[in-house]
Design an enzyme around this catalytic site. Structure first.
Site, PDB file in Angstrom:
ATOM      1  N   HIS A 184      -8.946   5.597   9.962  1.00 38.91           N
ATOM      2  CA  HIS A 184      -8.221   4.409   9.784  1.00 38.91           C
ATOM      3  C   HIS A 184      -6.598   4.382  10.257  1.00 38.91           C
ATOM      4  O   HIS A 184      -6.217   3.801  10.860  1.00 38.91           O
ATOM      5  CB  HIS A 184      -8.386   3.793   8.360  1.00 38.91           C
ATOM      6  CG  HIS A 184      -7.326   4.683   7.563  1.00 38.91           C
ATOM      7  ND1 HIS A 184      -8.052   5.679   6.887  1.00 38.91           N
ATOM      8  CD2 HIS A 184      -6.310   4.690   6.841  1.00 38.91           C
ATOM      9  CE1 HIS A 184      -7.083   6.230   5.950  1.00 38.91           C
ATOM     10  NE2 HIS A 184      -6.090   5.476   6.054  1.00 38.91           N
ATOM     11  N   PHE A 238       0.821  -1.139   0.073  1.00 37.60           N
ATOM     12  CA  PHE A 238       0.134   0.244  -0.115  1.00 37.60           C
ATOM     13  C   PHE A 238       0.791   1.219   0.104  1.00 37.60           C
ATOM     14  O   PHE A 238       1.939   1.059   0.770  1.00 37.60           O
ATOM     15  CB  PHE A 238      -0.767  -0.134   1.271  1.00 37.60           C
ATOM     16  CG  PHE A 238      -2.342   0.800   1.002  1.00 37.60           C
ATOM     17  CD1 PHE A 238      -3.318   0.048   1.131  1.00 37.60           C
ATOM     18  CD2 PHE A 238      -2.215   1.897   1.390  1.00 37.60           C
ATOM     19  CE1 PHE A 238      -4.515   0.746   0.986  1.00 37.60           C
ATOM     20  CE2 PHE A 238      -3.377   2.758   1.162  1.00 37.60           C
ATOM     21  CZ  PHE A 238      -4.544   2.131   0.760  1.00 37.60           C
ATOM     22  N   ASN A 239       0.677   2.190  -0.710  1.00 42.31           N
ATOM     23  CA  ASN A 239       1.533   3.311  -0.916  1.00 42.31           C
ATOM     24  C   ASN A 239       2.848   3.058  -1.519  1.00 42.31           C
ATOM     25  O   ASN A 239       3.825   3.430  -0.984  1.00 42.31           O
ATOM     26  CB  ASN A 239       1.476   4.141   0.272  1.00 42.31           C
ATOM     27  CG  ASN A 239       0.012   4.922   0.588  1.00 42.31           C
ATOM     28  OD1 ASN A 239      -0.526   5.399  -0.291  1.00 42.31           O
ATOM     29  ND2 ASN A 239      -0.183   4.932   1.975  1.00 42.31           N
ATOM     30  N   VAL A 276       3.733   3.190   4.797  1.00 39.21           N
ATOM     31  CA  VAL A 276       3.569   4.458   4.729  1.00 39.21           C
ATOM     32  C   VAL A 276       1.978   4.639   4.992  1.00 39.21           C
ATOM     33  O   VAL A 276       1.061   4.207   4.068  1.00 39.21           O
ATOM     34  CB  VAL A 276       3.856   5.313   3.510  1.00 39.21           C
ATOM     35  CG1 VAL A 276       3.376   6.437   3.321  1.00 39.21           C
ATOM     36  CG2 VAL A 276       5.381   5.072   3.461  1.00 39.21           C
ATOM     37  N   VAL A 277       1.511   5.014   6.171  1.00 38.44           N
ATOM     38  CA  VAL A 277       0.112   5.288   6.454  1.00 38.44           C
ATOM     39  C   VAL A 277      -0.131   6.643   6.306  1.00 38.44           C
ATOM     40  O   VAL A 277       0.059   7.697   6.867  1.00 38.44           O
ATOM     41  CB  VAL A 277      -0.267   4.547   7.856  1.00 38.44           C
ATOM     42  CG1 VAL A 277      -1.870   4.980   8.025  1.00 38.44           C
ATOM     43  CG2 VAL A 277       0.200   3.362   7.867  1.00 38.44           C
ATOM     44  N   ILE A 278      -1.198   6.882   5.353  1.00 42.64           N
ATOM     45  CA  ILE A 278      -1.486   8.684   5.297  1.00 42.64           C
ATOM     46  C   ILE A 278      -3.141   8.647   5.690  1.00 42.64           C
ATOM     47  O   ILE A 278      -3.913   7.973   5.314  1.00 42.64           O
ATOM     48  CB  ILE A 278      -1.341   8.859   3.730  1.00 42.64           C
ATOM     49  CG1 ILE A 278       0.038   8.627   3.421  1.00 42.64           C
ATOM     50  CG2 ILE A 278      -1.608  10.279   3.510  1.00 42.64           C
ATOM     51  CD1 ILE A 278       0.435   8.984   1.668  1.00 42.64           C
ATOM     52  N   ALA A 295     -10.106  10.260   4.904  1.00 40.07           N
ATOM     53  CA  ALA A 295     -11.187  11.046   5.386  1.00 40.07           C
ATOM     54  C   ALA A 295     -11.934  10.327   6.479  1.00 40.07           C
ATOM     55  O   ALA A 295     -12.496  10.806   7.337  1.00 40.07           O
ATOM     56  CB  ALA A 295     -12.225  10.829   4.322  1.00 40.07           C
ATOM     57  N   THR A 296     -11.211   8.873   7.068  1.00 36.29           N
ATOM     58  CA  THR A 296     -11.767   8.217   7.968  1.00 36.29           C
ATOM     59  C   THR A 296     -10.708   8.075   8.944  1.00 36.29           C
ATOM     60  O   THR A 296      -9.468   8.456   8.735  1.00 36.29           O
ATOM     61  CB  THR A 296     -12.249   6.677   7.421  1.00 36.29           C
ATOM     62  OG1 THR A 296     -11.173   6.125   6.994  1.00 36.29           O
ATOM     63  CG2 THR A 296     -13.434   6.778   6.460  1.00 36.29           C
ATOM     64  N   GLU A 351      -0.511  -5.480   8.221  1.00 38.37           N
ATOM     65  CA  GLU A 351      -0.285  -6.971   7.903  1.00 38.37           C
ATOM     66  C   GLU A 351       1.238  -6.977   8.229  1.00 38.37           C
ATOM     67  O   GLU A 351       1.756  -8.132   8.359  1.00 38.37           O
ATOM     68  CB  GLU A 351      -0.406  -7.589   6.663  1.00 38.37           C
ATOM     69  CG  GLU A 351      -1.983  -8.081   6.294  1.00 38.37           C
ATOM     70  CD  GLU A 351      -2.573  -6.768   5.712  1.00 38.37           C
ATOM     71  OE1 GLU A 351      -2.226  -5.727   5.471  1.00 38.37           O
ATOM     72  OE2 GLU A 351      -3.899  -6.879   6.350  1.00 38.37           O
TER      73      GLU A 351
END
Ligand code: RBF
Length: 161
Positions: free
Chosen positions: A95, A29-30, A87-89, A92-93, A65
């Site tokens: 998460h 992801f990302n 990388v966690v961006i 809108a929520t 994960e």
């Protein structure tokens, strides 16, 4: 180190990566950013004397994960240190907060449980600009930082043993 003079014994980990084995777990992801973190981590390991052939990389779907794959790697007892790259961006929520707190907690627990350093090469960004800044531009590269921490901690772990 500032207070070494007063200590009887001082343990420190060097930044020499020669002979060390590393596991790296990357979130897909990302990937645009995570691939930059992986490049930085590999470069740092090799520039500090490590061998790219002594690095194993596992890919997982997203940062959530990462702890699972790290646990599997730790069970093999093949690695001197493991790096988590993701990388966690913020979107809108909510998460991002849930993923980040869960991953950070699990990484710390795994390192302590297995007695092998697990380093945190996670970018937790509010927006794309912050992610760009931390994956190889003005705020450095968190993959490089995680690699240097892994090298130092692997050597510290051997020194204290
Ligand atoms: N994984 C990341 O590594 N970074 C993200 O920014 C990210 N954002 C997500 C946003 C939402 C709303 C969801 C549901 C998942 C996100 N994931 C992200 C994926 C997550 O880490 C995991 O792979 C999936 O939820 C499947 O378990």
């Amino acid at each position: 180190m500032a207070n070494n003079k007063s200590a009887g014994t001082v343990f420190e980990g060097s930044l020499e990566a020669r002979g060390l084995k590393f596991g790296i777990v990357c979130a897909r992801f990302n990937d645009f950013f995570v691939s930059k973190l992986l490049d930085g981590a590999m470069d740092a390991i090799v520039r500090h004397g490590g061998d790219a052939n002594d690095v194993s990389v596992a890919y997982v779907p997203g940062s959530y994960e990462i702890p699972f794959a790290i646990k599997k790697m730790l069970r093999t007892e093949k690695y001197d240190a493991i790096l988590a790259l993701g990388v966690v961006i913020q979107g809108a929520t909510a998460h991002a907060g849930y993923i980040n707190s869960e991953v950070a907690k699990c990484l710390a627990q795994l390192g302590l449980e297995f007695g092998v350093p697990v380093t945190y090469g996670m970018i937790t960004a509010e927006n794309l600009e912050q992610a760009i800044e931390r994956s190889g531009t003005k705020a450095g590269n968190k993959g490089v930082d995680a690699a240097l921490a892994a090298i130092e901690m692997a050597n510290l772990n051997k020194a204290i043993r």
